[in-house]
Design an enzyme around this catalytic site. Structure first.
Site, PDB file in Angstrom:
ATOM      1  N   LEU A 139     -14.655  -6.811  -5.255  1.00  0.00           N
ATOM      2  CA  LEU A 139     -14.010  -6.048  -4.175  1.00  0.00           C
ATOM      3  C   LEU A 139     -14.948  -5.744  -3.007  1.00  0.00           C
ATOM      4  O   LEU A 139     -14.524  -5.707  -1.871  1.00  0.00           O
ATOM      5  CB  LEU A 139     -13.417  -4.742  -4.715  1.00  0.00           C
ATOM      6  CG  LEU A 139     -12.679  -3.889  -3.689  1.00  0.00           C
ATOM      7  CD1 LEU A 139     -11.489  -4.634  -3.107  1.00  0.00           C
ATOM      8  CD2 LEU A 139     -12.198  -2.591  -4.285  1.00  0.00           C
ATOM      9  N   PRO A 174      -4.414  -3.384  -7.397  1.00  0.00           N
ATOM     10  CA  PRO A 174      -4.731  -4.816  -7.392  1.00  0.00           C
ATOM     11  C   PRO A 174      -5.216  -5.203  -6.001  1.00  0.00           C
ATOM     12  O   PRO A 174      -4.729  -4.669  -5.007  1.00  0.00           O
ATOM     13  CB  PRO A 174      -3.387  -5.492  -7.687  1.00  0.00           C
ATOM     14  CG  PRO A 174      -2.427  -4.415  -7.996  1.00  0.00           C
ATOM     15  CD  PRO A 174      -2.989  -3.127  -7.540  1.00  0.00           C
ATOM     16  N   CYS A 175      -6.148  -6.109  -5.919  1.00  0.00           N
ATOM     17  CA  CYS A 175      -6.644  -6.526  -4.608  1.00  0.00           C
ATOM     18  C   CYS A 175      -7.144  -7.955  -4.678  1.00  0.00           C
ATOM     19  O   CYS A 175      -7.965  -8.279  -5.523  1.00  0.00           O
ATOM     20  CB  CYS A 175      -7.789  -5.620  -4.171  1.00  0.00           C
ATOM     21  SG  CYS A 175      -8.411  -6.087  -2.553  1.00  0.00           S
ATOM     22  N   GLN A 176      -6.621  -8.803  -3.807  1.00  0.00           N
ATOM     23  CA  GLN A 176      -7.084 -10.186  -3.722  1.00  0.00           C
ATOM     24  C   GLN A 176      -7.271 -10.537  -2.262  1.00  0.00           C
ATOM     25  O   GLN A 176      -6.609  -9.984  -1.403  1.00  0.00           O
ATOM     26  CB  GLN A 176      -6.033 -11.128  -4.309  1.00  0.00           C
ATOM     27  CG  GLN A 176      -5.885 -11.036  -5.811  1.00  0.00           C
ATOM     28  CD  GLN A 176      -4.632 -11.736  -6.281  1.00  0.00           C
ATOM     29  OE1 GLN A 176      -3.556 -11.175  -6.240  1.00  0.00           O
ATOM     30  NE2 GLN A 176      -4.770 -12.961  -6.720  1.00  0.00           N
ATOM     31  N   HIS A 220     -12.837 -10.096  -0.237  1.00  0.00           N
ATOM     32  CA  HIS A 220     -11.756  -9.109  -0.185  1.00  0.00           C
ATOM     33  C   HIS A 220     -11.731  -8.416   1.174  1.00  0.00           C
ATOM     34  O   HIS A 220     -12.379  -7.413   1.394  1.00  0.00           O
ATOM     35  CB  HIS A 220     -11.907  -8.110  -1.334  1.00  0.00           C
ATOM     36  CG  HIS A 220     -11.701  -8.762  -2.655  1.00  0.00           C
ATOM     37  ND1 HIS A 220     -10.457  -8.970  -3.191  1.00  0.00           N
ATOM     38  CD2 HIS A 220     -12.572  -9.333  -3.508  1.00  0.00           C
ATOM     39  CE1 HIS A 220     -10.576  -9.613  -4.344  1.00  0.00           C
ATOM     40  NE2 HIS A 220     -11.841  -9.836  -4.548  1.00  0.00           N
TER      41      HIS A 220
END
Length: 533
Positions: free
Chosen positions: A123, A78-80, A128
């Site tokens: 991303l 997951p990436c925010q 990000h």
């Protein structure tokens, strides 16, 4: 030929694993997934895989000892980006940034032949970015990772007060100002509803007992600082409203500054908790923390592409519809292969042109007349009758019994809306009289809410379609878990576990197996070419 051994990180329900396994060229040895319901689904559908929990506790030496050298690492951490608005999510975001670093750790420690990472199409964008932490500076220099200064707005100019900088620079002062999470969360509900008077009154009635209880704590405090004064004012106004000595109209102006201060100190606490380096605070207008940041993809590429790790790396945003999914889902995919194994690395080209895209009809038309259920206990599996099937449905209908054909119960309000909407229409297409009593600000509702799918087009990105209230193209009912899974290209033999909402969420989070399979086939071809040279 012996199969390539795989470790799947952040495996979810197992869509990426499934695509790799469907090629018959890979053997997933270990999958990491922290969510218990997703673990249950993964185990049910991949019974031979060692499913482990928190990837932060992964011992890759142990995995090597038990399973031998690992050839491939796959997964979607997951990436925010760092949230500029939502206090409750900040801790999750810092956690997610750490999980990308955990993915990189796995590749460094296992040194597989290749890796595949997939993520949201954002991303590779500016959104990000990692904020520079104490300890990152050496890595940044060593790998020449491009860095830029990011302005993190902590407090807008109109809320600035004397002494604000002293608070931001002192961790104890931040802690002293910060409300407990549940106090902030409850008052924030009122604040967010304040633009819609009717919604605000409903929220005030709903949270009355809690807010009166919280207010007692703030009314007694000494106003020895501006923060405390604003906290006291905010909760006193709420108490006065319940006692009848102030109007609902007074609430917004009396709680807004306190809410903004809470967001500021929460972000400041986040900065301290994550050891983020602040180069300076700019107070010439808004209060801004000047922080160095770097793109997640630049970080990954610089470290894993460095000489000591030795990967050739490529990346692109892929559209699932180009690979045969009846869905225009965009995913950012990164592939790396050891330089000594292959001089080239490339992602697969989709074989479906736009005029050949598979449609919602291709995926789910054969299920339209199969009875749905609304209770988990009733999901005993429905025997399927033989019908004429298109190519996609034929490949997905690999079971004589249908599970997960479960939907939410439809309220009278929802049913009225369902009946009013034609294919391709959504909440915004409804008459204004039908938009009341649901959303705080109906005009800002996303176009995916109350969307009646169009049979003759691919769907948009499948998310948690229960929350989005997606509607069947022809039936006046919600899209079932199984239909959402079909849009993702999960075969009917793949059964989802957990509550109804958990099942919808697992489907929405997944990688379409048909796209994962295309990536896996391409990777195997590159590795085979490399081993033949």
């Amino acid at each position: 030929m012996e199969k390539y051994s795989v470790v799947d990180l952040f495996a979810g329900a197992g869509g990426l694993s499934l695509g790799f396994m469907q090629t018959q060229k890979y053997d997933v040895k270990v999958a990491f997934e922290n969510n218990k319901n997703m673990q249950e689904t993964y185990r049910r559908n991949h019974p031979g895989v060692d499913v482990q929990g928190d990837v932060c506790n992964a011992d890759y030496n142990e995995i090597r000892k038990k399973y031998g050298e690992i050839d491939i690492v796959i997964g979607g951490p997951p990436c925010q980006g760092f949230s500029n608005a939502n206090r409750q999510k900040n801790h999750a975001i810092s956690m997610n940034n750490m999980l990308v670093k955990q993915y990189i750790r796995a590749v460094i420690e296992l040194q597989p032949k290749a890796f595949v990472m997939e993520n949201v199409s954002m991303l590779r964008s500016e959104v990000h970015r990692f904020y520079l932490e104490i300890g990152d500076e050496e890595l940044i220099k060593k790998y020449h990772i491009p860095v830029k200064t990011t302005d993190l707005v902590l407090l807008e100019k109109k809320y600035v007060f004397d002494g604000v900088l002293d608070i931001l620079k002192d961790r104890n002062s931040i802690t002293d100002c910060l409300w407990p999470e549940e106090h902030y969360a409850t008052l924030n509900v009122i604040y967010k509803a304040a633009k819609n008077p009717k919604k605000m009154i409903e929220a005030l009635n709903k949270h009355k007992a809690k807010l009166i209880k919280y207010a007692e704590e703030y009314i007694e405090i000494e106003e020895n600082s501006f923060c405390k004064q604003q906290s006291k004012q905010a909760f006193s106004t709420i108490k006065n409203y319940y006692e009848g000595s102030s109007d609902a109209d007074d609430i917004l102006s009396n709680i807004e500054t306190a809410i903004m201060i809470q967001r500021m100190v929460s972000k400041s606490k986040e900065i301290y908790d994550n050891n983020i380096v602040v180069d300076e605070y700019d107070c010439s207008g808004d209060i801004v923390a000047k922080i160095r940041s770097f793109a997640v993809y630049d970080y990954l590429k610089a470290i894993l592409g460095a000489e000591e790790n030795g990967y050739n790396i490529t990346s692109d945003v892929l559209c699932a519809a180009n690979y045969g999914a009846p869905q225009k889902r965009m995913r950012f995919v990164v592939m790396g292969i050891k330089r000594d194994l292959s001089a080239k690395v490339a992602l697969p080209r989709g074989r479906f042109d736009e005029d050949e895209y598979r449609t919602v009809r291709d995926a789910i038309a054969d299920l339209a007349d199969v009875d749905t259920v609304t209770e988990l206990s009733a999901d005993k599996g429905t025997p399927l009758e033989k019908v004429e099937l298109c190519e996609l449905a034929k490949s997905l209908r690999d079971s004589d019994v249908l599970y997960n054909h479960i939907i939410t119960k439809t309220t009278d309000t929802a049913m009225e809306r369902f009946r009013a909407l034609k294919q391709g229409q959504n909440f915004h297409s409804l008459d204004d009289s039908m938009k009341t009593n649901t959303y705080t600000d109906a005009s800002r509702t996303q176009n995916t809410i109350y969307l009646r799918l169009n049979y003759d087009e691919p769907s948009g990105t499948v998310v948690n379609v229960r929350k989005s209230m997606w509607i069947h193209p022809e039936k006046d009912r919600a899209i079932s878990v199984r239909e959402a899974a079909r849009l993702q290209t999960f075969p009917d033999s793949f059964v989802f576990c957990g509550t109804k909402d958990q099942q919808y969420q697992q489907v929405g989070n997944a990688v379409p197996p048909i796209m994962a399979k295309a990536i896996a086939k391409k990777l195997a071809k590159l590795l085979n070419q490399g081993s033949n040279t």
